[in-house]
Design a protein around this motif. Sequence first.
Motif, PDB file in Angstrom:
ATOM      1  N   VAL A 141       9.555   5.305  45.708  1.00  0.00           N
ATOM      2  CA  VAL A 141       9.509   5.669  44.280  1.00  0.00           C
ATOM      3  C   VAL A 141      10.026   4.460  43.496  1.00  0.00           C
ATOM      4  O   VAL A 141      11.208   4.390  43.145  1.00  0.00           O
ATOM      5  N   PRO A 142       9.170   3.496  43.207  1.00  0.00           N
ATOM      6  CA  PRO A 142       9.634   2.266  42.557  1.00  0.00           C
ATOM      7  C   PRO A 142      10.048   2.452  41.095  1.00  0.00           C
ATOM      8  O   PRO A 142      10.806   1.643  40.557  1.00  0.00           O
ATOM      9  N   ALA A 143       9.541   3.473  40.439  1.00  0.00           N
ATOM     10  CA  ALA A 143       9.896   3.710  39.028  1.00  0.00           C
ATOM     11  C   ALA A 143       9.731   5.192  38.712  1.00  0.00           C
ATOM     12  O   ALA A 143       8.872   5.872  39.301  1.00  0.00           O
ATOM     13  N   SER A 144      10.551   5.689  37.809  1.00  0.00           N
ATOM     14  CA  SER A 144      10.467   7.102  37.418  1.00  0.00           C
ATOM     15  C   SER A 144      10.854   7.233  35.950  1.00  0.00           C
ATOM     16  O   SER A 144      11.597   6.406  35.405  1.00  0.00           O
ATOM     17  N   PHE A 145      10.365   8.316  35.344  1.00  0.00           N
ATOM     18  CA  PHE A 145      10.508   8.494  33.901  1.00  0.00           C
ATOM     19  C   PHE A 145      10.684   9.976  33.575  1.00  0.00           C
ATOM     20  O   PHE A 145      10.358  10.852  34.375  1.00  0.00           O
ATOM     21  N   PHE A 146      11.172  10.200  32.368  1.00  0.00           N
ATOM     22  CA  PHE A 146      11.071  11.502  31.740  1.00  0.00           C
ATOM     23  C   PHE A 146      10.217  11.345  30.493  1.00  0.00           C
ATOM     24  O   PHE A 146      10.296  10.335  29.800  1.00  0.00           O
TER      25      PHE A 146
END
Length: 699
Positions: free
Chosen positions: A371-376
């Motif tokens: 999971v290299p990047a995550s957001f809301f």
Amino acid sequence: MCAVIFGFMYINKPSEEELARQQQEAAQKEKAEQQKQAENAVTVRDSLDADQLTLLMQNFESYGGDSAKLMTNDVKLTKANGAVTGTIKVGDKLINYGDVVDHKITDIALNNKAVAALEMLNQMYLKNGHLVNKMGGANSIFKLKNDSLELEISSKGGMISRATLTAYPSAHLTKLVEVISPKDNVMNFTLDMRDGQTYETKDLNFTPTQVNDSTVLMSLDFGNGSSFGFRYTLARGGNFFVRMEIVQKNMNKLIGGNITALPFSWKQKMSRHEEGTMFEERNSTIYYKFTGDGDVDYLNESSEQEERSEDRVKWFSTHNQFFSAVLIADKEFDGAHMKSVPFSKDSPDYQHYLKDLSIHSSVGYNSSAQVPASFFMYLGPNRYTLLDNYKSMVKAYGKAASGITADNEDLNLKRLVPLGWTLFRWINVYLVIPVFNWLSSFIGNYGIIIFILTLLIKLVLSPFMFKSYKSQAKMKILAPDIKALEAKYPGQDNAIKRQQKTMELYRMAGANPLGGCLPMLLQMPVYIAVFAFFPTCIDLRGQSFLWAHDLSAPDAVFSWTTHIPVISAYFGNHVSLFCLLMTVTNIAYTYITMQSQQSSSSMPGMKWMMYIMPLFFLVFFNNYASGLSYYYFISLLFTILLTYGTRLLVKEDKVRAEMAANALKPKKKSGFMARLEEAQRQQQETLRKQQKRNNGKRR
């Protein structure tokens, strides 16, 4: 004779509508003629040259796979026993591949379009390789829904294509509000591969997998165990937050470890939702927050602006008057290039769209991470209490939300509600909003809520008004004495002496010439704070009261379609009744105020200026929210009632007696007054010496 001819020509000149129709007909005729000439000009037959045929065979070898097929939306080819067969779609016609290669198509224009489609197939495979088959096909839509938000996630691009707020209809009640709409919103990530190829996720067709009723995975299979995709999770209940994660497997086989940033772009044509266009246009732009900076910035709302920054950004938002779409990085975005362009009134899109918004940035990337990047993503209303408690909403995601719920910097999402500058914002946050929400908890009619809120504000400010009127009464009583001093010390030579005697009179009587102004100035922050509150209060949206069907929009009781250059630009093409009532009440209050004050012969034009000001407010407020005009209308009525009530309480005889008592009390000069009098004495002495020198020179 010339006058008659010119007059006849003027009377019979075509109208603007007729001129527009004639110009349109002429343009259509010219376009048809050009198209006809272009079709007649096609005399050269295109064909696939040796290089194109060789590239086609190489593409079969590299990307045809076990089935030996090459396909795009318009071309489907198969290779068997060294021979290529298939069809090419041109318009509504299917053309045989062999007929194109053997020059059997008699229609030259049709032949050339088929050749162009084959050349495009070659270039698409050369650029996109195995992923060409991911660029066509049907677009699948998967839906996620809770009590407040309905999402449509498109396989084309793997992005949210529609975000509908199920509790908020548009102003014209034709549909529900969409903070993200198909074709008007494009999010994209750029993948830079080891072999030099570059893929844009917006062009690719992802494979959807419904993980559960609240989660969907959009994945892209690169083969050999490598995949890239987006996972979306929508919490249950009345939640406006969406969890978005980039998930991947074995992408380090395709993307080198030297790639540490994943380019990102977000483009949106922001739709109109409200009937009141002025504030919706004023409040639509890009908002953003730099990492570590407590404040929130935004691009210019009224004109085109482009902004570049190398600083790290925590979140971006496409923001309009009552709704926002916010993308919040668990870590941060690396720099930003943002642009906001208002649609011109001459543009055909102006009736449907507010701004053309674009955001370009990147996020940190590791090809070996799962999971290299995550957001809301927050996709919802600009409601202050909701945005102020965002952490309670993201807790629905548990440990996955640790990056946003940790005790680090405040996201300050509540700044998406523009409540004015710091002082006015404090008044709204700690006074107006709590009282408004408290009243809303047990009163359902927002017209009555505004009425009670206005009454409470007036009661809180009434001591200031009482003090102001009492000071005005003292000044009115002292007016004859001040005139007597003016007569006793006339002319410029006695100006300082006259001023000293006047100040002494004020001090003896316990009066203050600024006493009537200061209490009024202390009330101004409240009036300005309320001015910022009402246009941003989403609770008023769609709420009717008396003849106003929407307290967040103008209450037009009379309108017209004719464009009047100056009037339409400032006043609009309607008359708002609450604004008109506010103006009439303002004129009445001005009359009452002028009657209670001493007239000044030195400034006779000031009286008329006081009456002209309400007319300026009529022009200024006619396009404003009816709830705001209604508030000022009620406020002025209460002010008039309080004025008469104050007059009953402030008796002139009592004021005279109080002033007489003050005059008998021993007066102790304050340090300020002593310094003021000393400065006046020195100024008078300097003036006296200057006059003496001037007299000596004349002699």
